[in-house]
Design an enzyme around this catalytic site. Structure first.
Site, PDB file in Angstrom:
ATOM      1  N   GLY A 240      18.731  -3.937 -14.645  1.00 27.39           N
ATOM      2  CA  GLY A 240      19.061  -4.849 -15.736  1.00 27.39           C
ATOM      3  C   GLY A 240      18.498  -4.512 -17.094  1.00 27.39           C
ATOM      4  O   GLY A 240      18.881  -5.149 -18.081  1.00 27.39           O
ATOM      5  N   ARG A 278      21.928   1.487 -15.734  1.00 29.04           N
ATOM      6  CA  ARG A 278      22.202   1.815 -17.134  1.00 29.04           C
ATOM      7  C   ARG A 278      21.042   2.575 -17.798  1.00 29.04           C
ATOM      8  O   ARG A 278      21.248   3.521 -18.550  1.00 29.04           O
ATOM      9  CB  ARG A 278      22.412   0.487 -17.882  1.00 29.04           C
ATOM     10  N   CYS A 345      49.417   0.788 -22.881  1.00 23.98           N
ATOM     11  CA  CYS A 345      50.287  -0.288 -23.376  1.00 23.98           C
ATOM     12  C   CYS A 345      49.665  -1.663 -23.153  1.00 23.98           C
ATOM     13  O   CYS A 345      50.177  -2.475 -22.353  1.00 23.98           O
ATOM     14  CB  CYS A 345      51.643  -0.189 -22.704  1.00 23.98           C
TER      15      CYS A 345
END
Ligand SMILES: Cc1ncc(COP(=O)(O)O)c(C=O)c1O
Length: 420
Positions: A240, A278, A345
């Site tokens: 975290g 992370r 798209c």
């Protein structure tokens, strides 16, 4: 940027490799990772948790490329996995199965059986039903499954609501207020061996207070469990820790985090497990892309890149902003404000709004920064765009660590039933 991803003269380098050298032989978009950055981050994390029994179980979901896992395994790291697929990846990359924790709210019987047969450190259990299934599978194999409960402390980590996991209305963990009775129930099951407690309150956290409150809650629970003669070996405090993506982000102080863990949890005679994702890989990666078109609408300038939300979806998923820089700073020209969009798209295929891009012309190469975590792992083949290649750089060398599939390889996975 970090010191291993920087300009030398006017060219962007990852370690000792000019990124332009890779674009000469490989079509964009592609990811490039710096192995030295991953190693440095791992060592930095390890230094911050010195002085007590700590184990880093890298959170595989952040970036599961085998080359990343192998780098971490060689440094002695374990793995936090959330599927049998991730477990198998970790083992393939050389991670010691006794350093693997199995998290996630939806473990299935075949996943439990296979990991139990070849061993693991612990299952982080998220519900009573899961406890009962693990007990059944383990008993059927004449084994005892090592388990911890993931507790939900109902704490606001102050992060984006889509990456918050420790609040009472998130799907994760068992409510901490019911934990005592659930541990007591588990202690009576033959296929279960209680070894720990686990918590993970969210991702990209900058405020250490949320961690402090969580750890204090854990201490109370551990003391309550002691009174019931339930002694724990492992305290898994999840991942975290946030990183700095833009100037607006605040990076938590790593030393302070380590000190907090040491002060609150360091004297309980338990091994502390960390699940950073992370933090280890986030700043190690860039996504290299080409400017396809510059387009003016009535009131906007668009820069259309060949990377789309299928290649990198953090922006579409969480509104995350990533800096965009040129591979070469040689060109002269004015910086301009653009909405940077991909070719997919969907209107959500927008990476940056009203962003000042340095001297970009059609055909120029650019790089999104800090995409090493939750980048390639979240990519898809939406719009039948093949999965992007991944390149690992280590000092002067680089290697393709995941190739772009051919269209034939994509189609070969599908079948047209020969029906009238
Ligand atoms: C259980 C668990 N552990 C660890 C992590 C890694 O988090 P981070 O990448 O923020 O360190 C996550 C991410 O969602 C997670 O769900």
């Amino acid at each position: 940027m970090n010191k291993h991803i920087s300009y030398k003269l006017s060219q962007l380098f990852v370690e000792d490799v000019a990124v332009s050298e890779i674009t000469e032989s490989l079509r964009t978009p592609f990811y490039v990772y710096s192995r030295t950055t991953i190693k440095d981050n791992f060592h930095r994390f390890k230094r911050s948790i010195e002085g007590f029994d700590g184990l880093i179980c890298y959170s595989v979901k952040a970036n599961s490329n085998l080359s990343v896992l192998e780098t971490i395994a060689k440094l002695g790291g374990g793995a936090d996995v959330v599927s049998l697929g991730e477990y198998k990846r970790a083992l393939r990359a050389g991670v010691d199965p006794k350093k693997v924790v199995f998290s996630g709210v939806g473990k299935q019987d075949f996943e439990i059986a296979e990991t139990l047969k070849s061993s693991l450190l612990q299952f982080n259990i998220e519900s009573i039903s899961e406890l009962e299934l693990i007990n059944k599978v383990a008993s059927g194999l004449n084994k005892q499954a090592p388990i911890a409960f993931r507790v939900n402390p109902d704490i606001d980590a102050g992060t984006h609501e889509n990456i918050s996991t420790g609040k009472a209305d998130n799907k994760f963990g068992i409510p901490i207020i019911n934990a005592k009775e659930i541990y007591e129930y588990a202690s009576k099951l033959n296929g279960i061996k209680i070894v720990g407690v686990d918590v993970h309150i969210g991702s990209q956290i900058s405020n250490l207070n949320a961690f402090r409150q969580t750890f204090e809650n854990l201490v109370n629970l551990i003391n309550d469990l002691k009174k019931l003669n339930i002694d724990l070996e492992n305290i898994d405090i999840g991942g975290g820790l946030g990183i700095k993506y833009t100037d607006d982000d605040i990076e938590p102080d790593l030393q302070e985090y380590g000190t907090l863990v040491r002060q609150i949890l360091g004297n309980l005679n338990c091994r502390i497990i960390f699940e950073p994702g992370r933090f280890i890989v986030g700043n190690s990666g860039i996504l290299v892309t080409k400017v396809l078109y510059k387009k003016k609408s009535q009131n906007k300038n668009f820069l259309i890149t060949d990377a789309g939300m299928n290649d990198f979806s953090r922006t579409a998923l969480y509104g995350a902003a990533h800096r965009l820089i040129p591979l070469s700073k040689e060109k002269s020209g004015e910086a301009e404000f653009f909405d940077v969009v991909g070719p997919v798209c969907e209107t959500t295929d927008t990476f940056l709004k009203n962003y000042l891009v340095e001297k970009a012309e059609e055909g120029d190469f650019l790089a999104f920064l800090d995409v090493g975590a939750y980048g390639a792992v979240l990519s898809s083949e939406y719009n039948t765009r093949p999965l992007v290649p991944e390149i690992m750089v280590y000092e002067k060398r680089y290697e393709m660590v995941r190739a772009r599939p051919t269209y034939e390889e994509i189609f070969d996975k599908e079948v047209m039933p020969n029906w009238e």
